[in-house]
Each structure stands twice: as structure tokens, then as C-alpha cells.
Design a protein around this motif. Structure first.
Motif, PDB file in Angstrom:
ATOM      1  N   ALA A 207       0.826  -1.204   0.000  1.00  0.00           N
ATOM      2  CA  ALA A 207       0.000   0.000   0.000  1.00  0.00           C
ATOM      3  C   ALA A 207       0.861   1.256   0.000  1.00  0.00           C
ATOM      4  O   ALA A 207       0.531   2.251  -0.658  1.00  0.00           O
ATOM      5  CB  ALA A 207      -0.932  -0.001   1.213  1.00  0.00           C
ATOM      6  N   LEU A 208       1.987   1.224   0.719  1.00  0.00           N
ATOM      7  CA  LEU A 208       2.898   2.364   0.721  1.00  0.00           C
ATOM      8  C   LEU A 208       3.488   2.602  -0.658  1.00  0.00           C
ATOM      9  O   LEU A 208       3.549   3.740  -1.140  1.00  0.00           O
ATOM     10  CB  LEU A 208       4.019   2.134   1.730  1.00  0.00           C
ATOM     11  CG  LEU A 208       3.665   2.226   3.218  1.00  0.00           C
ATOM     12  CD1 LEU A 208       4.861   1.834   4.064  1.00  0.00           C
ATOM     13  CD2 LEU A 208       3.207   3.628   3.574  1.00  0.00           C
ATOM     14  N   ALA A 209       3.915   1.530  -1.300  1.00  0.00           N
ATOM     15  CA  ALA A 209       4.531   1.659  -2.622  1.00  0.00           C
ATOM     16  C   ALA A 209       3.544   2.198  -3.648  1.00  0.00           C
ATOM     17  O   ALA A 209       3.930   2.912  -4.573  1.00  0.00           O
ATOM     18  CB  ALA A 209       5.071   0.299  -3.068  1.00  0.00           C
ATOM     19  N   ALA A 210       2.259   1.875  -3.469  1.00  0.00           N
ATOM     20  CA  ALA A 210       1.245   2.324  -4.424  1.00  0.00           C
ATOM     21  C   ALA A 210       0.789   3.756  -4.171  1.00  0.00           C
ATOM     22  O   ALA A 210       0.068   4.333  -4.991  1.00  0.00           O
ATOM     23  CB  ALA A 210       0.041   1.386  -4.371  1.00  0.00           C
ATOM     24  N   ASN A 211       1.216   4.333  -3.059  1.00  0.00           N
ATOM     25  CA  ASN A 211       0.801   5.694  -2.712  1.00  0.00           C
ATOM     26  C   ASN A 211       2.013   6.529  -2.304  1.00  0.00           C
ATOM     27  O   ASN A 211       2.117   6.982  -1.155  1.00  0.00           O
ATOM     28  CB  ASN A 211      -0.214   5.655  -1.575  1.00  0.00           C
ATOM     29  CG  ASN A 211      -1.528   5.021  -1.965  1.00  0.00           C
ATOM     30  OD1 ASN A 211      -2.424   5.697  -2.471  1.00  0.00           O
ATOM     31  ND2 ASN A 211      -1.648   3.719  -1.749  1.00  0.00           N
ATOM     32  N   PRO A 212       2.961   6.750  -3.225  1.00  0.00           N
ATOM     33  CA  PRO A 212       4.186   7.479  -2.858  1.00  0.00           C
ATOM     34  C   PRO A 212       3.925   8.908  -2.396  1.00  0.00           C
ATOM     35  O   PRO A 212       4.714   9.461  -1.627  1.00  0.00           O
ATOM     36  CB  PRO A 212       5.002   7.455  -4.158  1.00  0.00           C
ATOM     37  CG  PRO A 212       3.989   7.240  -5.249  1.00  0.00           C
ATOM     38  CD  PRO A 212       2.947   6.366  -4.644  1.00  0.00           C
ATOM     39  N   HIS A 213       2.806   9.512  -2.847  1.00  0.00           N
ATOM     40  CA  HIS A 213       2.510  10.883  -2.420  1.00  0.00           C
ATOM     41  C   HIS A 213       2.251  10.953  -0.918  1.00  0.00           C
ATOM     42  O   HIS A 213       2.556  11.962  -0.279  1.00  0.00           O
ATOM     43  CB  HIS A 213       1.302  11.429  -3.190  1.00  0.00           C
ATOM     44  CG  HIS A 213       0.039  10.674  -2.968  1.00  0.00           C
ATOM     45  ND1 HIS A 213      -0.202   9.426  -3.523  1.00  0.00           N
ATOM     46  CD2 HIS A 213      -1.053  10.966  -2.235  1.00  0.00           C
ATOM     47  CE1 HIS A 213      -1.389   8.998  -3.158  1.00  0.00           C
ATOM     48  NE2 HIS A 213      -1.922   9.907  -2.373  1.00  0.00           N
ATOM     49  N   LYS A 214       1.718   9.860  -0.347  1.00  0.00           N
ATOM     50  CA  LYS A 214       1.484   9.835   1.097  1.00  0.00           C
ATOM     51  C   LYS A 214       2.810   9.756   1.858  1.00  0.00           C
ATOM     52  O   LYS A 214       2.977  10.388   2.908  1.00  0.00           O
ATOM     53  CB  LYS A 214       0.599   8.648   1.463  1.00  0.00           C
ATOM     54  CG  LYS A 214      -0.843   8.780   0.987  1.00  0.00           C
ATOM     55  CD  LYS A 214      -1.548   9.897   1.739  1.00  0.00           C
ATOM     56  CE  LYS A 214      -3.020   9.961   1.405  1.00  0.00           C
ATOM     57  NZ  LYS A 214      -3.709  11.070   2.109  1.00  0.00           N
TER      58      LYS A 214
END
Length: 478
Positions: A207-214
Motif C-alpha cells: 500500500a505504501l509503494a502504491a501511494n508514494p505521495h502519502k
């Protein structure tokens, strides 16, 4: 806009935050007659809250990141045909004959100017946002203790700080944003006290890798705190507040896996304000009153059960943003656009842009996966009730103590918040349980899943309404 008071709108959007704005402008641009309603005087919701023009703020964007995205939405709203009803507090939605709905609201400021208003519409989009979850502790009723989001709202809307030396505490990513904004505005922030630990996110690498903006957003806040020498305290909690007329200091204790204070670890930190919050709870009272189905979220709250196009279980009612689960402003915008497009297809037969819808759904699912990981990482654990003394007020409005609630559960057999309310009046005050509901439910259960009952209450009134308004004939908006 309808030609007369008798002609209904195609879509009425309740809530002018990110989700509501995105839904309203999308539906309007696709040919629907749209009305948007909000209790605030300005659009933007909680995230893009900004100073009123009378304050003369020259750079309101300085209090936000991604201001340009909001400015674009606002510009689209202002140049379109969407009918705006600001300072309108929606208290219920009712179904008329056929496929028509009536949205009931109280308009105007507090006092004699309040008046009932009704808006007739063919469909409804609920974008009512969320409110903060509060877990009580000794001293939390002292002046100077504010909600974490409330501290940020004070800064964004009124350009004021709740104090000069502010401890930020609770659990969730909002704490980092609040502490960074307070420090940047000139406050001294001696500590950010987080009940869990940020290493829990490592369990959700996908999930982190798919949402780098977060990840980038967290890094920006972290760098700001480092620059202002703000010290983080993880796996810790504020377990007491000290002072006479207002906050003078807080006790910060280490907590174990169940959130129970570790004996002998308490230490005092001097401050004159505390900004505290333990995540957000979806605001779904309007939807549950209509009978919309709900689901249990990963952090134990209740959100609406929605299909792939943001439709609720009640035909003609869509929802977007935090009502479907807390996930941030970008997710809210995506869901709002999806709902607006779905409403246009159903109400006007507008051709579906399949490619755009597929892209929106991919983005929504990606961001929702991150939101679920975030919720798991910061879910309150039942040991927090050990923070409470018997004389700690749990319901601030009705001054109901932990002792009275525990007695209602142990001696009188109360096992849910509703029964405790009948026996003690906890949750019957002005806030209608928004501040104390989670804590009351958790104490009644004896343990609990973060203090949320098995199913949400169905209330006929979503917000407090004066009796004189209920007894007056409503004005049809024109």
C-alpha cells in the motif's frame, strides 16, 4: 437552477468539502441541475478551511499544501450553474412520493434569524465528512484542551493559536500535520505524543509503494518537525492534564500493546494547551436515518457500504468522502467525481466515460488500501480505559463520570451506549454523543473495539434543531 420553487433539483449535495465540491461540479458540468448545501459560510470543508475575507489574509494558501487543487475546484464551482446554500444545517432527508426527496435544513445564524428551509431533489449525494474521536482522561475538560483538528481549524479559519506552548497528542497521521502547522505558525510544540508507532506501516509495504505521495507528505511533515525541534514520543499517551483555571502541564506515560499505562513511566511536560485526537469517525447520521447499509471499518468505526460507483443501498442516494471511510482529501475528490458521474448517467442518461471511470476506480481502490492500512496502524486498543479515574468526566455535556457509567454496566446491566444513556444521561447533551459516544460504548462493553457499538444508532435528527424551527412551516428554496 430550477425555474421555480416547485421544480426539484436533479442532485442535492450535502457537504461542501472536497468530496461534495468534486461531486457537485462534475454533475453540473455533465448537465444536472445541482444544489450544494453546507453549514459553513465558505466551501472547502475541514481540510481546506480558510480565513473569512473580513480577516484580510493575504496568503491563505500558506496554511495548506495542494491549495491549487482546491482553487481549481472552487473556480469550477463559481463559473458553473451550481446553486449554493451556505450556512444551511441539514438535519434530515425524507422521501416524497415517487423518486423525489426533500432535504430539510435550518438556515441562518444562531438566534432569531434561524428559519426552516426545504429543498426538493431527485437524488442526494451525502458528503458530510467526519468528526474526531475523543478518548477521555483526567483533566480533559480544562480550558486549553482542544481537539487536534480543532486546533488546526482555529489556525486556518481565524489565524489564532490555542496557546503558546502546545502539546499535540493522540493517534493518527493528523497529529503530524497539526504539529507542523502549529510550529510553522509560531507555537512552541514541546512534544508530539503518538499512542502507536509509525513502524507499523512497514507491514503494509504494498500500500505504501502504491501511494508514494502519502510517503512524501509524511516526510515533509517530519522534516518540518525536525526543523522546529519538535520531539516525538511514540507508544505513549497523555494520561492526565494538570492546572486550575486552564492547562499548565500534562503527564505523558509510556503505554503497552493494549494501551495501558506502564507504571513509573509518567513524566510532566509544561504547556498551556493540548491538542488531542484519536482519529476520525465518519459522520453518517443522515444516511443511517434513511436506512442506508453500513460496514465495520478496520479501526472499528462505522462507514457506509457503497458500490463501485459510490451508490448507497438506498436507490437515489450516493455518498463520497469520509462517509464511506476516512481516507483523506484526494480520495474524497476521486469519490466525489465518481458519484457525480454516476448520478448524471442515472438521472439524465449521460453517456458513461468508461475509460475515465476505470481510472477513477483504480485510484480510489489504491488510496482506499492505504487508508485501511493507516486505520489498522492507529486503531485504539481497549487498555486506554485504565487512564480513567472514577471521578473522570466522560460525558462533558451532562457531567457524567466514569464511575456512574461503570456502575450502570456492572450493577444495572447496561451493555451498550443507548442503555447507559437512558440510565445516566451520558450522550444526551448538546453534542449528542459525538465527544463521548466512543468512550461510553467502550466502558459499557467492559472492553470494546475502540469504543464503537456493533451497529450505529439511527437518529431522526442529524443535528440539534430548535423546537420553534420544527414547529414552523418550512420555506421552499427558490
Amino acid at each position: 437552477m430550477p425555474d421555480s420553487a416547485s421544480e426539484p433539483f436533479d442532485l442535492t449535495v450535502v457537504g461542501a468539502g472536497c468530496a461534495g465540491l468534486a461531486g457537485a461540479v462534475t454533475a453540473s458540468e455533465l448537465g444536472l441541475r445541482v444544489c450544494i448545501m453546507d453549514g459553513s459560510g465558505q466551501v472547502g470543508g475541514q481540510f481546506f478551511r480558510h480565513p473569512a475575507p473580513v480577516l484580510g489574509a493575504r496568503r491563505p494558501q500558506a496554511l495548506h499544501h495542494d491549495w491549487s487543487a482546491f482553487a481549481t475546484l472552487r473556480q469550477r464551482l463559481e463559473t458553473g450553474d451550481t446553486h449554493r446554500l451556505m450556512r444551511h444545517h441539514v438535519w434530515t432527508v425524507t422521501r416524497e412520493s415517487g423518486e423525489l426527496w426533500t432535504v430539510h435544513a435550518v438556515a441562518g445564524a444562531d438566534g432569531d434569524e434561524e428559519r426552516p428551509v426545504r429543498v426538493r431533489t431527485r437524488a442526494v449525494l451525502l458528503a458530510t465528512g467526519a468528526h474526531e474521536r475523543q478518548l477521555p482522561f483526567p483533566g480533559w475538560t480544562l480550558p486549553g484542551v482542544v481537539a487536534a483538528g480543532g486546533a488546526q481549524a482555529m489556525l486556518k479559519s481565524a489565524l489564532v493559536l490555542p496557546g503558546k506552548r502546545i502539546v499535540v497528542a493522540g493517534s493518527g497521521p493528523l497529529l503530524l500535520a497539526v504539529a507542523a502547522s502549529l510550529a510553522a505558525a509560531g507555537a512552541r510544540v514541546p512534544a508530539v505524543v503518538e499512542a502507536t508507532g509509525y513502524l507499523r506501516y512497514a507491514r503494509h509495504a504494498r500500500a505504501l509503494a502504491a501511494n508514494p505521495h502519502k510517503v512524501l507528505e509524511a516526510a515533509i511533515h517530519g522534516a518540518s518537525l525536525l526543523r522546529h525541534r519538535v520531539r516525538p514520543h511514540t507508544r505513549s499517551a497523555v494520561t492526565a492534564v494538570h492546572g486550575t483555571d486552564r492547562v499548565e502541564a500534562v503527564t505523558v506515560s509510556r503505554i503497552d500493546e493494549d494501551w495501558r499505562p506502564v507504571p513509573g513511566t509518567g513524566r510532566r511536560i509544561m504547556c498551556d494547551a493540548l491538542a488531542v485526537g484519536h482519529g476520525l469517525v465518519p459522520q453518517i447520521e443522515l444516511a443511517t436515518a434513511l436506512g442506508c447499509a453500513t460496514r465495520r471499518t478496520t479501526d472499528g468505526t462505522h462507514a457506509l457500504a457503497l458500490d463501485g460507483l459510490q451508490s448507497t443501498s438506498v436507490p437515489g442516494v450516493w455518498a463520497a468522502g469520509e462517509t464511506g471511510g476516512v481516507g483523506g482529501w484526494q480520495l474524497a475528490c476521486v469519490e466525489g467525481e465518481l458519484a457525480g458521474r454516476a448520478a448524471a448517467v442515472r438521472l439524465r442518461g449521460t453517456p458513461m466515460d468508461a475509460a475515465r471511470v476505470r481510472e477513477l476506480r483504480r485510484r480510489r481502490d489504491r488510496m482506499r488500501a492505504f487508508a485501511d492500512a493507516m486505520a489498522v496502524a492507529h486503531t485504539p486498543h481497549p487498555g486506554w480505559t485504565d487512564w480513567l479515574g472514577d471521578d473522570t468526566e466522560v460525558c462533558r455535556c451532562e457531567e457524567v463520570t466514569a464511575r456512574r457509567i461503570r456502575e450502570a454496566a456492572a450493577d444495572l446491566g447496561a451493555r451498550d451506549a443507548r442503555t447507559v444513556k437512558l440510565l445516566t444521561r451520558a450522550g444526551m447533551g448538546w453534542c449528542q454523543g459525538r465527544m463521548c459516544g466512543a468512550a461510553v460504548a467502550c466502558l459499557a462493553a467492559g472492553a470494546g473495539d475502540g469504543g464503537i457499538p456493533p451497529s450505529p444508532e439511527r437518529r431522526p435528527l442529524a443535528v440539534p434543531v430548535p423546537l420553534r424551527v420544527l414547529g414552523s412551516p418550512a420555506e421552499a428554496d427558490d
